[in-house]
Every structure is written in C-alpha cells, then in structure tokens.
Design a protein around this motif. Structure first.
Motif, mmCIF file in Angstrom:
data_model
loop_
_atom_site.group_PDB
_atom_site.id
_atom_site.type_symbol
_atom_site.label_atom_id
_atom_site.label_comp_id
_atom_site.label_asym_id
_atom_site.label_seq_id
_atom_site.Cartn_x
_atom_site.Cartn_y
_atom_site.Cartn_z
ATOM 1 N N ALA A 1 11.303 4.330 -0.065
ATOM 2 C CA ALA A 1 10.312 4.961 -0.951
ATOM 3 C C ALA A 1 9.157 3.993 -1.226
ATOM 4 N N GLY A 2 9.466 2.729 -1.417
ATOM 5 C CA GLY A 2 8.403 1.730 -1.641
ATOM 6 C C GLY A 2 7.459 1.677 -0.461
ATOM 7 N N LEU A 3 8.034 1.743 0.745
ATOM 8 C CA LEU A 3 7.218 1.750 1.959
ATOM 9 C C LEU A 3 6.264 2.944 1.952
ATOM 10 N N SER A 4 6.790 4.125 1.634
ATOM 11 C CA SER A 4 5.951 5.332 1.630
ATOM 12 C C SER A 4 4.836 5.233 0.595
ATOM 13 N N VAL A 5 5.147 4.702 -0.576
ATOM 14 C CA VAL A 5 4.109 4.610 -1.620
ATOM 15 C C VAL A 5 3.006 3.652 -1.176
ATOM 16 N N ILE A 6 3.377 2.501 -0.650
ATOM 17 C CA ILE A 6 2.336 1.523 -0.264
ATOM 18 C C ILE A 6 1.521 2.065 0.911
ATOM 19 N N GLU A 7 2.183 2.695 1.893
ATOM 20 C CA GLU A 7 1.415 3.239 3.018
ATOM 21 C C GLU A 7 0.500 4.376 2.553
ATOM 22 N N SER A 8 0.935 5.149 1.576
ATOM 23 C CA SER A 8 0.078 6.228 1.060
ATOM 24 C C SER A 8 -1.115 5.654 0.314
ATOM 25 N N LEU A 9 -0.889 4.625 -0.475
ATOM 26 C CA LEU A 9 -2.012 4.001 -1.196
ATOM 27 C C LEU A 9 -3.056 3.490 -0.198
ATOM 28 N N ALA A 10 -2.588 2.964 0.923
ATOM 29 C CA ALA A 10 -3.519 2.435 1.933
ATOM 30 C C ALA A 10 -4.426 3.529 2.483
ATOM 31 N N THR A 11 -3.927 4.759 2.546
ATOM 32 C CA THR A 11 -4.769 5.844 3.074
ATOM 33 C C THR A 11 -5.926 6.156 2.118
ATOM 34 N N PHE A 12 -5.830 5.698 0.870
ATOM 35 C CA PHE A 12 -6.944 5.864 -0.079
ATOM 36 C C PHE A 12 -7.734 4.554 -0.226
ATOM 37 N N GLY A 13 -7.538 3.640 0.705
ATOM 38 C CA GLY A 13 -8.303 2.392 0.705
ATOM 39 C C GLY A 13 -7.743 1.327 -0.222
ATOM 40 N N ILE A 14 -6.533 1.550 -0.744
ATOM 41 C CA ILE A 14 -5.939 0.551 -1.651
ATOM 42 C C ILE A 14 -5.027 -0.337 -0.813
ATOM 43 N N ARG A 15 -5.532 -1.517 -0.465
ATOM 44 C CA ARG A 15 -4.813 -2.368 0.485
ATOM 45 C C ARG A 15 -4.290 -3.660 -0.131
ATOM 46 N N THR A 16 -4.439 -3.793 -1.447
ATOM 47 C CA THR A 16 -4.001 -5.042 -2.085
ATOM 48 C C THR A 16 -2.618 -4.903 -2.722
ATOM 49 N N ALA A 17 -2.006 -3.721 -2.594
ATOM 50 C CA ALA A 17 -0.690 -3.531 -3.218
ATOM 51 C C ALA A 17 0.389 -4.171 -2.348
ATOM 52 N N ARG A 18 1.385 -4.747 -3.004
ATOM 53 C CA ARG A 18 2.517 -5.337 -2.286
ATOM 54 C C ARG A 18 3.802 -4.872 -2.946
ATOM 55 N N LEU A 19 4.907 -5.054 -2.207
ATOM 56 C CA LEU A 19 6.218 -4.721 -2.758
ATOM 57 C C LEU A 19 6.833 -5.937 -3.435
ATOM 58 N N ARG A 20 7.496 -5.715 -4.565
ATOM 59 C CA ARG A 20 8.372 -6.743 -5.152
ATOM 60 C C ARG A 20 9.784 -6.169 -5.138
ATOM 61 N N TRP A 21 10.715 -6.913 -4.538
ATOM 62 C CA TRP A 21 12.072 -6.397 -4.339
ATOM 63 C C TRP A 21 12.655 -5.885 -5.631
ATOM 64 N N PRO A 22 13.356 -4.731 -5.676
ATOM 65 C CA PRO A 22 13.530 -3.882 -4.504
ATOM 66 C C PRO A 22 12.407 -2.857 -4.348
ATOM 67 N N ASN A 23 11.749 -2.483 -5.453
ATOM 68 C CA ASN A 23 10.840 -1.337 -5.301
ATOM 69 C C ASN A 23 9.728 -1.287 -6.344
ATOM 70 N N ASP A 24 9.311 -2.441 -6.851
ATOM 71 C CA ASP A 24 8.118 -2.439 -7.700
ATOM 72 C C ASP A 24 6.900 -2.554 -6.805
ATOM 73 N N ILE A 25 5.819 -1.898 -7.226
ATOM 74 C CA ILE A 25 4.579 -2.015 -6.472
ATOM 75 C C ILE A 25 3.631 -2.858 -7.326
ATOM 76 N N MET A 26 3.213 -3.978 -6.769
ATOM 77 C CA MET A 26 2.442 -4.954 -7.531
ATOM 78 C C MET A 26 1.037 -5.108 -6.944
ATOM 79 N N VAL A 27 0.089 -5.467 -7.826
ATOM 80 C CA VAL A 27 -1.196 -5.981 -7.358
ATOM 81 C C VAL A 27 -1.300 -7.353 -8.009
#
Ligand code: BTN
Length: 254
Positions: A88-114
């Motif tokens: 799910a973390g993978l899907s959220v980050i890849e979806s954010l990238a489609t809106f030009g948001i490329r600075t998000a990263r994953l923090r184990w196991p599933n937080d999305i961080m900037v």
C-alpha cells in the motif's frame, strides 16, 4: 480479528472507479470501520472522520481537506497480509508521483514522509479471515495542527510541498487504480517483483532504533528482503533480517 465495526452510516454516493466500487460519505466515524463488512474491491472515502484511527490505538486527526480512504482487498495467504502495508505504501507514493509530488519517501513499515515530517499514514485492519481493510490518510489542505497542537512540529501537508494539490477524490482514484494492480502483482508473484520498487522509496540508509517488544537494536535501516523482512546493518557490517511482526516500532535517529 477486530470485531469493533461501525454501525450503518448515512447513505453514500456510489460510483465505479477503475475496478472498484467507491462509496463516498460527508462524514463517518472511521472509513476503516465502515469498510469492515464490505466486499473485496469496495472502497470508502469520507470528507471527515469523527473517530479516525491510527496505529497503536492512536486517534488520527481527519478534518476537511484531507484524503480519508479505506480499501477492502482479498487476502489469500497469511504471508500476504503482513506484506500489505508495504504494498500500500508503494501505491501511495507512486500515485503521489503522478501528481508531481516526488519528494515523498517511505518510513518502515508504511509512513509516508517528506523530509522528517509525516505526510500520510496507513492502517491495515483485519476484520475477517479472507479480507483486509487498507486505510490511507493523507494531509492535503486540511489543518491537522489546529486540532492537535503537537502535529505542528511533526506533520506536513501536500499544500506545504507543491503549488497545485490534487483534490481528495482525484487522489483517491489514482491510489485505487495503483492499489488494484499492486495487490494483483502481490497475489500473483509475491513480493519479488515489488521489492525493488519498494526499496527505491526509503531514501538514504538511516540510523534507526528498533523496539523488538522491549529489546532495543540499533543499526542502519537498509530496506527489506524479498520476503518482506526488515534489514538492519550493524557497525560490523552484519545484516540481520527481522520479520515485520517482530518489530513493534522503528524510530529514525536524526
Ligand atoms: C497511522 O497511525 O499512521 C495510520 C493512520 C491511518 C489513517 C487512515 S484515515 C482513513 C482510514 N480510516 C481510519 O480510521 N484510519 C485510516
């Protein structure tokens, strides 16, 4: 299995999004609880939640302007259940990238961080043996710090990161679209295919402290292996793999 599900909420607006049935509400207690008894490939979105649920029984501020979404997915193997947060973390980050948001990263196991602030959180609930509910909360233009002062120092929103932010519904559609194929991939090929994509999302290796239910371990977090185990490198360059259920909490040491 958690039996504490929501009573019937008011009638939702219903639509088909990709291959999902999406139910949308103005307000619910928790989208995860509303989704608890629904069929696989059904999703629930609400403009606000009155009792948003976070990990470790914490509450999750869910005011207007954020994305509060839950997706019901089938679970065929026990091992897949513990891999769902990563998928799910993978899907959220890849979806954010489609809106030009490329600075998000994953923090184990599933937080999305900037950087070191939390943009989004995921909560996977198990209400039945054959399904899982993947809850996604993303701060977009809402005001979490107005509701919880402590979030002023730890949370971040999409409006703080990019100029043109997606509407919650548009972001929900992108995430559901991606989640459908990610879950299909997980069920057909396990984590092997997804693992390199997930490992590209952690950012640089970081020093961390693991809480193994009371026992602490320090080291460098270096990603996950193809079984979804967390990899920790110590000062002697030895790498230890931990099953997700062994690690209660990971803290980054800044
Ligand atoms: C976390 O603690 O980081 C997880 C937060 C998960 C919040 C989302 S919002 C949509 C879904 N419904 C809930 O009650 N929680 C999840």
């Amino acid at each position: 299995m958690n039996q504490d599900v929501s009573p019937a909420a008011k009638l939702p607006r219903t639509s088909i999004v990709r291959e999902w049935m999406l139910l949308e509400f103005d307000q619910v207690d928790s989208t995860n609880l509303v989704a608890a008894r629904l069929e696989p490939w059904t999703a629930v979105r609400a403009d606000t939640q009155t009792a948003g649920r976070g990990r470790f029984q914490r509450s999750w501020v869910s005011d207007a302007g954020g994305l509060w979404l839950s997706a019901v997915v089938p679970v065929s193997e026990r091992q897949h259940r513990q891999l769902l947060p990563l998928a799910a973390g993978l899907s959220v980050i890849e979806s954010l990238a489609t809106f030009g948001i490329r600075t998000a990263r994953l923090r184990w196991p599933n937080d999305i961080m900037v950087n070191d602030r939390k943009l989004a959180g995921l909560l996977v609930d198990s209400f039945s043996p054959d399904t899982a509910v993947i809850g996604v909360g993303i701060n977009i233009s809402n005001q979490p710090a107005h509701h919880d002062n402590s979030l002023a120092a730890t949370a971040i929103r999409l409006v703080d990161v990019v100029h043109d932010v997606p509407a919650p519904r548009a972001l929900a559609e992108a995430i559901l679209n991606s989640l459908r194929s990610t879950i299909d991939e997980l069920q057909n090929g396990g984590l092997a295919q997804l693992c390199p994509r997930i490992n590209g999302l952690w950012g640089d290796p970081r020093p961390v402290r693991l809480d193994l239910d009371g026992v602490e371990r320090f080291g460098l977090f270096t990603g996950i292996d193809e079984c979804g185990r967390l990899l920790l490198r110590d000062e002697q360059e030895n790498v230890t793999a931990f099953e997700p259920h062994q690690v209660r909490l990971l803290r980054e040491i800044i």
